[in-house]
Design a protein around this motif. Structure first.
Motif, PDB file in Angstrom:
ATOM      1  N   SER A 128      63.927 118.858  45.498  1.00  0.00           N
ATOM      2  CA  SER A 128      63.982 118.223  44.182  1.00  0.00           C
ATOM      3  C   SER A 128      65.264 117.430  44.038  1.00  0.00           C
ATOM      4  CB  SER A 128      63.910 119.288  43.086  1.00  0.00           C
ATOM      5  OG  SER A 128      64.186 118.716  41.842  1.00  0.00           O
TER       6      SER A 128
ATOM      7  N   GLU B 179      66.832 117.292  41.538  1.00  0.00           N
ATOM      8  CA  GLU B 179      67.712 118.087  40.694  1.00  0.00           C
ATOM      9  C   GLU B 179      68.768 118.809  41.532  1.00  0.00           C
ATOM     10  OE1 GLU B 179      67.285 121.466  37.168  1.00  0.00           O
ATOM     11  OE2 GLU B 179      65.549 120.770  38.280  1.00  0.00           O
TER      12      GLU B 179
ATOM     13  N   ILE C 199      73.755 111.462  42.336  1.00  0.00           N
ATOM     14  CA  ILE C 199      72.602 110.782  41.739  1.00  0.00           C
ATOM     15  C   ILE C 199      72.584 109.343  42.226  1.00  0.00           C
ATOM     16  CG2 ILE C 199      71.576 109.992  39.568  1.00  0.00           C
ATOM     17  CD1 ILE C 199      72.692 112.546  38.302  1.00  0.00           C
TER      18      ILE C 199
ATOM     19  N   HIS D  30      67.789 111.183  39.172  1.00  0.00           N
ATOM     20  CA  HIS D  30      67.594 112.221  38.172  1.00  0.00           C
ATOM     21  C   HIS D  30      67.745 111.576  36.789  1.00  0.00           C
ATOM     22  CE1 HIS D  30      67.458 115.880  35.977  1.00  0.00           C
ATOM     23  NE2 HIS D  30      67.556 116.647  37.043  1.00  0.00           N
TER      24      HIS D  30
ATOM     25  N   LYS E  55      69.544 113.062  33.721  1.00  0.00           N
ATOM     26  CA  LYS E  55      71.000 113.166  33.732  1.00  0.00           C
ATOM     27  C   LYS E  55      71.690 111.812  33.606  1.00  0.00           C
ATOM     28  CE  LYS E  55      71.355 117.453  36.438  1.00  0.00           C
ATOM     29  NZ  LYS E  55      71.922 118.080  37.664  1.00  0.00           N
TER      30      LYS E  55
END
Length: 648
Positions: free
Chosen positions: A246, A248, A253, A567, A570
């Protein structure tokens, strides 16, 4: 810098949000805070956004119960939570709740509750609410078991359903990821689901007690209410099945070019009669932001009278852009009489807006399912009277409240110059995380508006964190202690970097919707860009939001392209390109510092960096926030920071 000062800089308050406790049961994880569960995941995938026990008052305000006797037990296979809670109602009434949560490694979680009142207790809702996420779930197949045992196979809506997409619920099952199904079973009452994207919540909400039943209602003395939620996760994958890691779990990022594009809308500020004097002073100074439009609010029901137009005219005279009047029409006298009277008062003060948005005052009050629509003249008559009274002025319609009301009472837009509505992210919850999650719902709202009204010019806002009005009760909630309060008329985060990050994410979320005008703030007051005298934020009293609104206004009319973050919950991002120059906007939507990889979008050797964060706010000068530094392919962003990377 002290922790207290940092908290105020980020949130506008030193009051901390309860820190969630992460609990595990095999592959299942959940965050526990305030007596409720949120961010329930299985194997790293969110299966439910929340399971909460909610008690609401007669204005749909949410009680904040006092917890006691809290016990949390964790073992190798799972966890158990028990607690007592008490809600204090008006006139000395109380409601006591006993809760038990159990989860094991086999993918089963139960949440039981017993509520009882020794005094009797008035409420609009008392019981469980479950939130299904929308990303990856909207439009997917679900199996619904109704209270009578009938099983229905259907899909959750993609476009926002104005009414309840599912009623008489006993259980609902969806697929979280290939081979993994999630059943949410509800016992103790009849449940139904509403599409919370109407209110910009990023969820489908399943709640107790159908709205077709009367409310408020009274919980009788010493009669317990028993409910239970059972979450059962069935994993049919073979042990050898591998799921891609993932995003996450990535510590960096990554930003990549998106495929969608749009034009940055004109930026507007709302001005009320109560803020005329302060707004006039702010615009007359050198510090006033150069926005394209001013939106003047006029509501006779709030005591606004002809004197307001004199102040509006003075402000319009020094504003270099367009002006719009939003008028809450009383509809208490013949429409032509009301409209022509307002037009005459405007002419007497030389206030001549470029556009007027009219909405019957009563239409700001929501009409939930099962309720009687309030008396209101036909909207065709309202718009005809406005067109007659204000010839040559562009006429808009829609709702002075939220998309919910526009979706449920769809205005006849054929002869309108534009349609409009507002949003507020604290209708149902005021948690930091849930506010930022509302950004996920905005593209669904704009797509739903486009599905209804096609390419009709579309204005959005005023859309602020705090609520200007409460369509669901008699009042907005006062917030004198600067807490995180749903439906509050003031929100402390408007003063902090939090609001700057939220506004940046908001603009990024609606870029491809063809929005004509976007209003994210007032100029002064509790919704304003300038802080009050008791809020020394920076030199000149400018809140962090000032710099974002001013920066977005500089981009008005420019073509923007979306940027994809690995992501998106975020980080959000977009970029503008003019000839050989580009500017990349990046916002950290969270309370933790993170690293962003811009290598696919930025040549570091030719870039200039401007950051709005805690450090630059402390160094802010009269000319604005300036932080020019060395740009690298990877950029470290502090909590709620907004960065602009300019490449020439």
């Amino acid at each position: 810098m002290s922790d207290t000062a940092t908290a105020f800089q980020l949130y506008g308050t030193i009051k901390a949000e309860p820190f969630p406790r992460l609990l595990r049961a095999g592959k299942l994880t959940a965050q526990f805070a305030g007596g409720n569960l949120r961010a329930i995941t299985y194997d790293g995938v969110e299966v439910l956004r929340a399971i909460s026990y909610v008690v609401r008052d007669r204005d749909w305000g949410t009680y904040n119960p006092t917890l006691s006797n809290l016990a949390v037990t964790e073992t190798e296979s799972g966890f158990t939570i028990s607690y007592d809670a008490r809600c204090h109602g008006p006139n000395g009434t109380v409601l006591d709740i006993v809760a038990l949560i159990e989860a094991g490694a086999g993918g089963k979680l139960t949440f039981r509750s017993s509520a009882c009142s020794a005094t009797g207790f008035e409420t609009n809702r008392c019981g469980f609410c479950m939130l299904h996420p929308i990303i990856g779930v909207a439009g997917t197949a679900v199996s619904v078991e109704h209270v009578d045992g009938e099983v229905e196979n259907t899909k959750l809506p993609v476009l926002i359903d104005p009414w309840q997409p599912v009623k008489n619920l006993r259980a609902i099952t969806h697929t979280a990821l290939p081979g993994v199904s999630v059943e949410c079973r509800m016992e103790g009452d009849t449940f139904e689901m509403e599409d919370q994207r109407n209110w910009s919540d990023a969820s489908y909400k399943t709640y107790v007690r159908p709205l077709s039943l009367p409310w408020p209602y009274k919980i009788l003395e010493n009669e317990p209410i028993l409910q239970q939620i059972t979450l059962t996760i069935t994993d049919r994958r073979a042990a050898s099945d591998d799921r891609p890691a993932s995003a996450e779990n990535s510590s960096v990022i990554r930003l990549t070019p998106g495929t969608a594009s749009g034009t940055m809308p004109a930026i507007s500020l709302v001005i009320t009669p109560e803020e005329v004097e302060a707004s006039l002073a702010a615009l007359a100074s050198q510090d006033g932001p150069k926005v394209q439009d001013l939106l003047f609010h006029f509501d006779p029901a709030a005591g606004h009278d002809a004197a307001a137009f004199k102040g509006f005219a003075e402000i319009a005279a020094i504003h270099g852009g367009t002006t719009t009047l939003e008028f809450a029409v009383p509809c208490q006298r013949p429409l032509d009489e009301e409209m022509l009277g307002i037009a005459a008062r405007m002419r007497a003060t030389d206030f001549a807006p470029n556009a007027i948005m009219v909405c019957p005052s009563v239409d700001r009050q929501s009409t939930p399912p099962g309720s009687k629509w309030p008396d209101c003249p036909p909207l065709e008559d309202v718009y005809a009277a406005a067109a007659n009274a204000f010839p040559g002025i562009r006429l808009g319609g829609g709702m002075l409240s939220y998309f919910t009301e526009l979706n449920r009472k769809r205005v006849p837009a054929g002869n309108l110059g534009f349609v409009s509505h507002c949003t507020s992210p604290i209708v149902h919850s005021a948690e930091d995380l849930s506010i930022m999650q509302t950004l996920e719902a905005l593209p669904f709202i704009t797509k739903s508006v486009r599905a209804i009204y096609g390419d009709k010019p579309y204005r959005l806002g005023p859309s602020t964190i705090a609520m200007r009005q409460n369509p669901y009760g008699s009042r907005t909630m006062d917030n004198p202690d600067c807490c995180r309060v749903p439906m509050a008329n003031r929100d402390p985060r408007h003063t902090g970097l939090f609001a700057a990050a939220f506004a940046t994410g908001y603009a990024a979320s609606v870029l491809d919707a063809g929005i004509e005008t976007l209003t994210l703030s007032a100029l002064t007051g509790p919704f304003g860009l300038f802080a009050g005298k008791d809020e020394p934020i920076t030199e000149g009293g400018r809140r962090p939001l000032f710099h974002i609104v001013a920066g977005l206004a500089e981009l008005a009319g420019q073509q923007c392209r979306t940027v994809v973050a690995s992501h998106p919950q975020k980080v959000m991002s977009f970029r503008t390109e003019i000839e050989k120059e580009s500017t990349l906007w990046i916002v950290n939507l969270g309370a933790h510092a993170l690293t962003v990889d811009m290598s696919e979008l930025v040549n570091p050797t030719r870039a200039q960096l401007i950051v709005l964060d805690g450090d630059t706010m402390r160094k802010a000068t009269k000319s604005g926030v300036k932080s020019v530094g060395i740009v690298r392919a990877q950029l470290r962003l502090s909590p709620f920071a907004v960065a602009r990377v300019h490449t020439a």
